[in-house]
Design a protein around this motif. Structure first.
Motif, PDB file in Angstrom:
ATOM      1  N   THR A  20      58.462  12.638  31.892  1.00 52.76           N
ATOM      2  CA  THR A  20      59.086  13.867  32.408  1.00 52.76           C
ATOM      3  C   THR A  20      58.098  14.668  33.237  1.00 52.76           C
ATOM      4  O   THR A  20      58.433  15.187  34.322  1.00 52.76           O
ATOM      5  N   VAL A  21      56.856  14.758  32.701  1.00 51.53           N
ATOM      6  CA  VAL A  21      55.817  15.512  33.421  1.00 51.53           C
ATOM      7  C   VAL A  21      55.522  14.861  34.757  1.00 51.53           C
ATOM      8  O   VAL A  21      55.352  15.554  35.779  1.00 51.53           O
ATOM      9  N   ASN A  22      55.445  13.506  34.766  1.00 51.40           N
ATOM     10  CA  ASN A  22      55.188  12.813  36.036  1.00 51.40           C
ATOM     11  C   ASN A  22      56.305  13.075  37.043  1.00 51.40           C
ATOM     12  O   ASN A  22      56.049  13.296  38.236  1.00 51.40           O
ATOM     13  N   GLU A  23      57.516  13.017  36.528  1.00 53.75           N
ATOM     14  CA  GLU A  23      58.648  13.290  37.424  1.00 53.75           C
ATOM     15  C   GLU A  23      58.574  14.713  37.962  1.00 53.75           C
ATOM     16  O   GLU A  23      58.775  14.947  39.165  1.00 53.75           O
ATOM     17  N   LEU A  24      58.243  15.647  37.033  1.00 53.66           N
ATOM     18  CA  LEU A  24      58.120  17.036  37.465  1.00 53.66           C
ATOM     19  C   LEU A  24      56.951  17.204  38.427  1.00 53.66           C
ATOM     20  O   LEU A  24      57.043  17.956  39.425  1.00 53.66           O
ATOM     21  N   ALA A  25      55.833  16.491  38.111  1.00 55.08           N
ATOM     22  CA  ALA A  25      54.664  16.595  38.983  1.00 55.08           C
ATOM     23  C   ALA A  25      54.976  16.026  40.359  1.00 55.08           C
ATOM     24  O   ALA A  25      54.595  16.608  41.392  1.00 55.08           O
ATOM     25  N   ASN A  26      55.638  14.882  40.362  1.00 56.24           N
ATOM     26  CA  ASN A  26      56.002  14.293  41.653  1.00 56.24           C
ATOM     27  C   ASN A  26      56.933  15.215  42.430  1.00 56.24           C
ATOM     28  O   ASN A  26      56.787  15.385  43.647  1.00 56.24           O
ATOM     29  N   THR A  27      57.854  15.779  41.683  1.00 58.78           N
ATOM     30  CA  THR A  27      58.765  16.729  42.340  1.00 58.78           C
ATOM     31  C   THR A  27      58.010  17.939  42.866  1.00 58.78           C
ATOM     32  O   THR A  27      58.251  18.411  43.994  1.00 58.78           O
ATOM     33  N   ALA A  28      57.056  18.427  42.037  1.00 63.42           N
ATOM     34  CA  ALA A  28      56.273  19.597  42.450  1.00 63.42           C
ATOM     35  C   ALA A  28      55.419  19.271  43.662  1.00 63.42           C
ATOM     36  O   ALA A  28      55.325  20.086  44.608  1.00 63.42           O
ATOM     37  N   VAL A  29      54.775  18.079  43.631  1.00 63.86           N
ATOM     38  CA  VAL A  29      53.939  17.690  44.781  1.00 63.86           C
ATOM     39  C   VAL A  29      54.811  17.546  46.029  1.00 63.86           C
ATOM     40  O   VAL A  29      54.434  18.003  47.124  1.00 63.86           O
TER      41      VAL A  29
END
Length: 340
Positions: free
Chosen positions: A182-191
């Motif tokens: 979830t964090v990776n998805e959020l991080a990718n989305t944030a980036v």
């Protein structure tokens, strides 16, 4: 006359009785006499018998002669008999040989006996030592076995504890993996959103390369150069900011960023880039992530998938070898998209 004959008969019988042991003795001696003398004595016996028949006196004399002859033969035999010294020497030699043989036999028997005793002692010592070592090894093995048993029991208990901990950790890891995903998805989305926002903030910008620097230069001269080369009249108020940015390339002038007030003003200038290429080079001001994405798409290892790639209006586009166009984000899986 009859008395005389009776007397003569008695004398004869007496002489015969006396001559019998003498003959026996002479015969006994004759057994030890050499064969040559014995033959002579034997050959003379018939004559003596004949004489004995003739008269009693002749018989006595013949017996005496026979005894003398026997004695002579005995003397000859005695001369040939071994002497006392010879016997002593023979006895000494025999005794010496006997002693030597006895000594050798005793030495051999003693050696064998000593060897047997030594071997017996060594065997006994070895058996005792082996027995002692066996007992010691048995004790050591028992101790080691006990220690190993204790350790195994301890390890089994630790293993059970560890298994419980591992089970708990697996559950935690599963939760963490879910969270990480979830964090990776959020991080990718944030980036991706950060890159998009940065690119959106730069959509009215133009990046200028190879514009020579000089001391006291006023960058708003850009408006004058554009007007002279393209005929486009730019109001200074249409430019919000113009400045140089740091660069690691020391061989060329530092790049210049021009931020326009409106997209129309920027578009009117960027479309004249070919006219202004003798003065400087104008490019879209894209983010570092988008620039890296373009370099990746144009790399040699992507040529079998990518026909061309470009930037337009805040996004990166690519045309694959099949003729399909794709919009690529900085966090997308390029190979997965192009191979689909």
């Amino acid at each position: 006359m009859a008395d005389q004959q009776a007397k003569d008969t008695k004398e004869e019988q007496k002489n015969e009785k006396v001559s019998v042991p003498l003959l026996k003795q002479s015969t006994l001696f004759l057994t030890r006499v050499p064969s040559e003398i014995k033959s002579q004595i034997v050959s003379s016996k018939p004559a003596s018998k004949q004489r004995r028949i003739s008269s009693a006196g002749e018989e006595d004399s013949s017996e005496i002669e026979e005894i003398k002859c026997a004695l002579a033969s005995i003397q000859l035999s005695i001369q040939k008999i071994v002497t006392k010294d010879d016997i002593r020497e023979i006895v000494r030699s025999v005794v010496a040989d006997f002693k030597e043989d006895l000594k050798k036999e005793l030495q051999e028997e003693l050696t064998v006996s000593i060897k047997e005793e030594i071997l017996k002692d060594i065997k006994s010592e070895i058996q005792e030592e082996l027995k002692s070592q066996k007992e010691q090894y048995t004790e050591d093995v028992a101790k080691i076995r006990k220690q190993l048993t204790d350790k195994v029991d301890g390890l089994m208990m630790d293993n059970d504890t560890n298994m419980e901990n591992v089970s708990k950790l697996k559950k935690q890891i599963s939760k963490l993996e879910t969270k990480l995903k979830t964090v990776n998805e959020l991080a990718n989305t944030a980036v991706s959103m950060a890159n998009f926002n940065q690119q959106y903030s730069q959509k009215n910008n133009i990046k200028i390369l190879n514009w020579p620097e000089r001391q006291g230069q006023k960058l708003k001269e850009f408006c004058t150069i554009v007007a002279q080369r393209t005929g486009i009249t730019l109001d200074v108020r249409e430019i919000l900011a113009i400045h140089r940015i740091p660069s690691s390339d020391k061989q060329h002038p530092r790049p210049v960023i021009v931020k326009f007030n409106t997209a129309e003003a920027r578009k009117s200038v960027i479309t004249k880039r070919e006219t202004l290429k003798d003065d400087f080079i104008m490019l879209d001001h894209i983010t570092s992530m988008n620039a890296q994405l373009l370099r990746t798409l144009k790399a040699e290892n992507k040529q079998h998938l990518v026909d061309s790639a470009w930037y337009f209006n805040g996004h990166i586009f690519v045309l694959d070898r099949s003729g399909h166009r794709h919009r690529i984000d900085v966090m997308d899986n390029i190979d997965q998209i192009l191979r689909a």
